[in-house]
Design an enzyme around this catalytic site. Structure first.
Site, mmCIF file in Angstrom:
data_model
loop_
_atom_site.group_PDB
_atom_site.id
_atom_site.type_symbol
_atom_site.label_atom_id
_atom_site.label_comp_id
_atom_site.label_asym_id
_atom_site.label_seq_id
_atom_site.Cartn_x
_atom_site.Cartn_y
_atom_site.Cartn_z
ATOM 1 N N ASP A 13 -6.413 -0.251 9.914
ATOM 2 C CA ASP A 13 -5.368 -0.247 10.945
ATOM 3 C C ASP A 13 -4.928 1.177 11.273
ATOM 4 O O ASP A 13 -3.764 1.519 11.146
ATOM 5 C CB ASP A 13 -4.171 -1.103 10.507
ATOM 6 C CG ASP A 13 -3.452 -0.556 9.286
ATOM 7 O OD1 ASP A 13 -4.072 0.209 8.512
ATOM 8 O OD2 ASP A 13 -2.259 -0.878 9.100
ATOM 9 N N PHE A 168 3.663 -1.457 2.013
ATOM 10 C CA PHE A 168 3.596 -1.849 3.422
ATOM 11 C C PHE A 168 2.479 -2.843 3.731
ATOM 12 O O PHE A 168 2.707 -3.843 4.420
ATOM 13 C CB PHE A 168 3.432 -0.605 4.312
ATOM 14 C CG PHE A 168 3.260 -0.927 5.767
ATOM 15 C CD1 PHE A 168 4.350 -1.271 6.554
ATOM 16 C CD2 PHE A 168 2.000 -0.910 6.359
ATOM 17 C CE1 PHE A 168 4.193 -1.591 7.898
ATOM 18 C CE2 PHE A 168 1.835 -1.220 7.694
ATOM 19 C CZ PHE A 168 2.931 -1.560 8.463
#
Length: 315
Positions: A13, A168
Site C-alpha cells: 500500500d 497500523f
C-alpha cells in the site's frame, strides 16, 4: 544470502516505506517478482496501485504485472494514513505521468492465477493491510498449498503506533489479519518490535540525495515522511525485504499470536507467551530484535546498487 531466485508476490500500500521496500525488491537479482498487488491502506487503493506503477516505470521494470485490490477492509470503514504519507502516498519526488496501467484482473484473481500456474510454492510479502490475502484465502482455500510462506510487516508484541496496543496494518483490517494468522501457513511477523529500531538518520537521508536519481527520489520521499522517531525515520516495510536477504540480522521467537478484532484492544497482536490458551501450538516466527547498525549499513549500500540497476534493469 539467498542463493537462488525466490519467487515473490508483493502485496503493498505505498506509502513511503512500502515504496522504498519495493525499490529494493525491483533491483535485487535474488528475487523473481511474479506480481505486485495494491491494497487500500496508507492511502486509497487507486493511489497505492498507481504508486506501484510509478515505481515500476522509474526502475524500468514494467515486465511485472500490477493488479488493483481491495478498496476497503473486510468489515470496517476505511481510514487512510495520508497524514503520515501525504495525499498521494508518495510525495517528495516528481514522478512523470504514468505510461502503463494495471492488468484487468483484480488482485485476488491475479494472485490465484499466478499461484495456480507456479511449479513451486511462492512467498507472499504483505506490507499493507492483509485484506487482499484474506480474500484470497476465503475465496480459494485450496490455494494454501501453493503459498510457501507469508512475510508480514505488521503487529507488535510491545505496543502500538495507532493505539496503545495496535500497529497500523493490523488495525486497518484486523478481521483480515485474524484470517491470515489462523491460516496454518508459515508466517514471519516483522512488526514494530524491530521496525521502530531500524531507523534511517536525518543525516543519512540528506546524504543519499547525492547518490544519483535513486538517491534523490528516496531522500525526497523520506524527507516528506511524517513518521518520525527521535533518532530518525523508521523504515518499517523495508525490513521484510531485508529479512529475505539477511535473516541473520534478526532475532526471532516462535509464538502463538492472536489478533484482537473488537473492543478497546482491536488490532492488537497478542502472543500467548505463558501457553494459557494455545496448548503448545505456534503460528508465527516473530522478529523481536534487529542489528540496527547492520541495517543502516546495508541500506546505505543499497542506494548506489539501485542507482546502477535503474539503468541496467534485471531481465
Amino acid at each position: 544470502m539467498i542463493m537462488e531466485k525466490e519467487a515473490l508476490i508483493l502485496d503493498m500500500d505505498p506509502g513511503i516505506d512500502d515504496a522504498i521496500a519495493l525499490s529494493i525488491a525491483l533491483t535485487r537479482p535474488e528475487f523473481d517478482l511474479k506480481l505486485l498487488t495494491g491494497v487500500a491502506g496508507n492511502v486509497a487503493v487507486e493511489k497505492t496501485t498507481a504508486n506501484l506503477l510509478k515505481l515500476e516505470e522509474f526502475f524500468n521494470r514494467t515486465d511485472i504485472p500490477v493488479a488493483m485490490g481491495a478498496k476497503a477492509p473486510l468489515k470496517r470503514e476505511f481510514k487512510d494514513a495520508s497524514y503520515i504519507h501525504g495525499e498521494s502516498g508518495m510525495p517528495g519526488y516528481d514522478f512523470p505521468e504514468l505510461k502503463h496501467q494495471p492488468i484487468d484482473d483484480p488482485a485476488v484473481e491475479a494472485m490465484h492465477q499466478v499461484l495456480s500456474d507456479a511449479a513451486e510454492p511462492i512467498t507472499i510479502v504483505a506490507t499493507g493491510s492483509y485484506t487482499n490475502v484474506a480474500l484470497l484465502l476465503i475465496k480459494y482455500p485450496d490455494i494454501k498449498s501453493k503459498i510457501k510462506r507469508f512475510i508480514l510487516m505488521g503487529g507488535s508484541l510491545s505496543g502500538g503506533n495507532v493505539s496503545s496496543v495496535a500497529e497500523f496494518n493490523i488495525f486497518t483490517d484486523p478481521d483480515a489479519a485474524k484470517i491470515v494468522y489462523e491460516s496454518g501457513i508459515d508466517i514471519t511477523m516483522i512488526g514494530l518490535d524491530v521496525t521502530l529500531k531500524a531507523l534511517l538518520s536525518n543525516q543519512s537521508i540528506e546524504n543519499v540525495a547525492e547518490i544519483g536519481e535513486v538517491g534523490k527520489m528516496i531522500s525526497g520521499v523520506m524527507t516528506a515522511y511524517n513518521d518520525i522517531e527521535a533518532a530518525g525515520k523508521p523504515m518499517h516495510d523495508v525490513n521484510t525485504i531485508l529479512f529475505l536477504l539477511h535473516p541473520e540480522f534478526f532475532t526471532l521467537e516462535d509464538h502463538m499470536v492472536y489478533v484482537i478484532t473488537e473492543g478497546p484492544a482491536i488490532g492488537g497482536t497478542i502472543a500467548d507467551t505463558q501457553d494459557r490458551w494455545s496448548n503448545g501450538k505456534l503460528n508465527a516466527h516473530v522478529a523481536v530484535d534487529i542489528n540496527t547498525k547492520a541495517f543502516e549499513d546495508w541500506f546505505l549500500a543499497e542506494i548506489p546498487h539501485m542507482n546502477q540497476m535503474k539503468d541496467h534493469p534485471i531481465k
